[in-house]
Scaffold this motif. Structure first.
Motif, PDB file in Angstrom:
ATOM      1  N   TRP A 107       0.807  -1.217   0.000  1.00 15.37           N
ATOM      2  CA  TRP A 107       0.000   0.000   0.000  1.00 15.37           C
ATOM      3  C   TRP A 107       0.839   1.265   0.000  1.00 15.37           C
ATOM      4  N   ILE A 108       1.911   1.282   0.779  1.00 15.83           N
ATOM      5  CA  ILE A 108       2.774   2.465   0.784  1.00 15.83           C
ATOM      6  C   ILE A 108       3.478   2.592  -0.565  1.00 15.83           C
TER       7      ILE A 108
ATOM      8  N   ALA B 197       1.058   3.950  -3.041  1.00 19.38           N
ATOM      9  CA  ALA B 197       0.814   5.372  -2.778  1.00 19.38           C
ATOM     10  C   ALA B 197       1.977   6.230  -3.272  1.00 19.38           C
ATOM     11  N   ILE B 198       3.215   5.774  -3.082  1.00 21.45           N
ATOM     12  CA  ILE B 198       4.377   6.543  -3.530  1.00 21.45           C
ATOM     13  C   ILE B 198       4.425   6.614  -5.054  1.00 21.45           C
TER      14      ILE B 198
ATOM     15  N   THR C 215       1.879   6.400  -7.040  1.00 21.34           N
ATOM     16  CA  THR C 215       0.784   7.275  -7.444  1.00 21.34           C
ATOM     17  C   THR C 215       1.141   8.734  -7.223  1.00 21.34           C
ATOM     18  N   LEU C 216       1.779   9.043  -6.094  1.00 19.66           N
ATOM     19  CA  LEU C 216       2.181  10.421  -5.814  1.00 19.66           C
ATOM     20  C   LEU C 216       3.187  10.909  -6.852  1.00 19.66           C
TER      21      LEU C 216
ATOM     22  N   LYS D 137       1.264  11.788  -9.961  1.00 22.95           N
ATOM     23  CA  LYS D 137       0.544  13.056  -9.852  1.00 22.95           C
ATOM     24  C   LYS D 137       1.496  14.247  -9.935  1.00 22.95           C
TER      25      LYS D 137
ATOM     26  N   PHE E 248      -6.071   9.933  -7.555  1.00 20.72           N
ATOM     27  CA  PHE E 248      -5.192   9.143  -6.689  1.00 20.72           C
ATOM     28  C   PHE E 248      -5.690   7.708  -6.571  1.00 20.72           C
ATOM     29  N   PHE E 249      -6.987   7.536  -6.311  1.00 19.28           N
ATOM     30  CA  PHE E 249      -7.522   6.201  -6.087  1.00 19.28           C
ATOM     31  C   PHE E 249      -7.627   5.410  -7.385  1.00 19.28           C
TER      32      PHE E 249
ATOM     33  N   SER F 134      -5.328   5.455  -9.707  1.00 16.55           N
ATOM     34  CA  SER F 134      -3.977   4.913  -9.886  1.00 16.55           C
ATOM     35  C   SER F 134      -3.710   3.776  -8.917  1.00 16.55           C
ATOM     36  N   VAL F 135      -4.125   3.921  -7.660  1.00 16.15           N
ATOM     37  CA  VAL F 135      -3.940   2.848  -6.678  1.00 16.15           C
ATOM     38  C   VAL F 135      -4.716   1.607  -7.092  1.00 16.15           C
TER      39      VAL F 135
END
Length: 224
Positions: free
Chosen positions: A116-117, A120-121, A123-124, A127, A135-136, A138-139
């Protein structure tokens, strides 16, 4: 004062207009245009569960055959990524009793947080490079594209039941690399068009690194 009955004296007898109309109640599950509208408030739980299960299975199918680029981005969800993450964390977790020569592999929470981390990285980073998806979304794509790696984990797990040798190790390595390549290809297929021209390579590299780390955990897993 005018009585209640006298209010109707303004209408002559026999000259009462007929009010006609039609009241339509939208039916549940009837397609409207290109979309399907569902009313889940009075829907049976089994029907809701089966519809969501079919939607998750359909997304897995599109990961294995990534031809339609908008299939995972149109209606995103996190059920599939949660199932894959939980499955991989359960299988990859170390043995309960670790000796001095083998620490038993990663713990459940370590794999869970890494997935998950890491997503998130990645995806960040997407962006910050100017990606035009949420964001969601991409996750969701990164999570569903774990499916080939999860399949390679199942095959490698079955191979571990045999007596290990160099040939079986390279077989597990090959299977894992195929899963890694397919996951990276599928994620790039879905997310590639969301990046501006000239920055796609900067967005693809973290995706490759993310899946490579998870693939390495699969091929290095040697506990039955």
């Amino acid at each position: 004062m005018t009585s209640f009955d006298s209010k109707y004296d303004m209408f002559p007898a026999g000259d009462v207009g007929v009010v006609e109309g039609e009241m339509n109640i939208p039916s549940r599950g009837v397609p409207s245009g290109d979309s399907m509208e569902f009313n889940t408030l009075d829907e049976p739980i089994k029907e809701t569960f089966m519809r969501d299960l079919r939607a998750v299975g359909n997304k897995f199918y599109h990961v294995l055959l990534p031809r339609e680029k908008s299939s995972l981005l149109k209606e995103w969800d996190l059920w599939g990524p949660l199932l894959l993450c939980t499955f991989m964390a359960t299988v990859l977790q170390g043995a309960e009793e670790a000796d001095n020569t083998n620490d038993g592999g990663p713990e459940f929470a370590e794999v869970f947080v890494l997935v998950w981390i890491g997503a998130a990285i990645v995806t960040l980073n997407s962006k910050l490079l100017g990606g035009n998806i949420s964001f969601f979304q991409s996750v969701c794509v990164l999570g569903y594209c774990l499916f080939p790696i999860a399949l390679s984990l199942i095959v490698c797990r079955l191979i571990l039941f045999a007596t290990q040798n160099s040939f079986l190790f390279f077989l597990r390595l090959t299977i894992t690399m195929v899963g890694f390549a397919w996951a990276t290809f599928a994620a790039t297929k879905f997310l590639g068009d969301s990046q501006p021209e000239g920055k796609k390579a900067l967005a693809v590299f973290p995706i490759c690194l993310f899946y490579f780390i998870l693939s390495w955990l699969v091929v290095s897993h040697s506990n039955i």
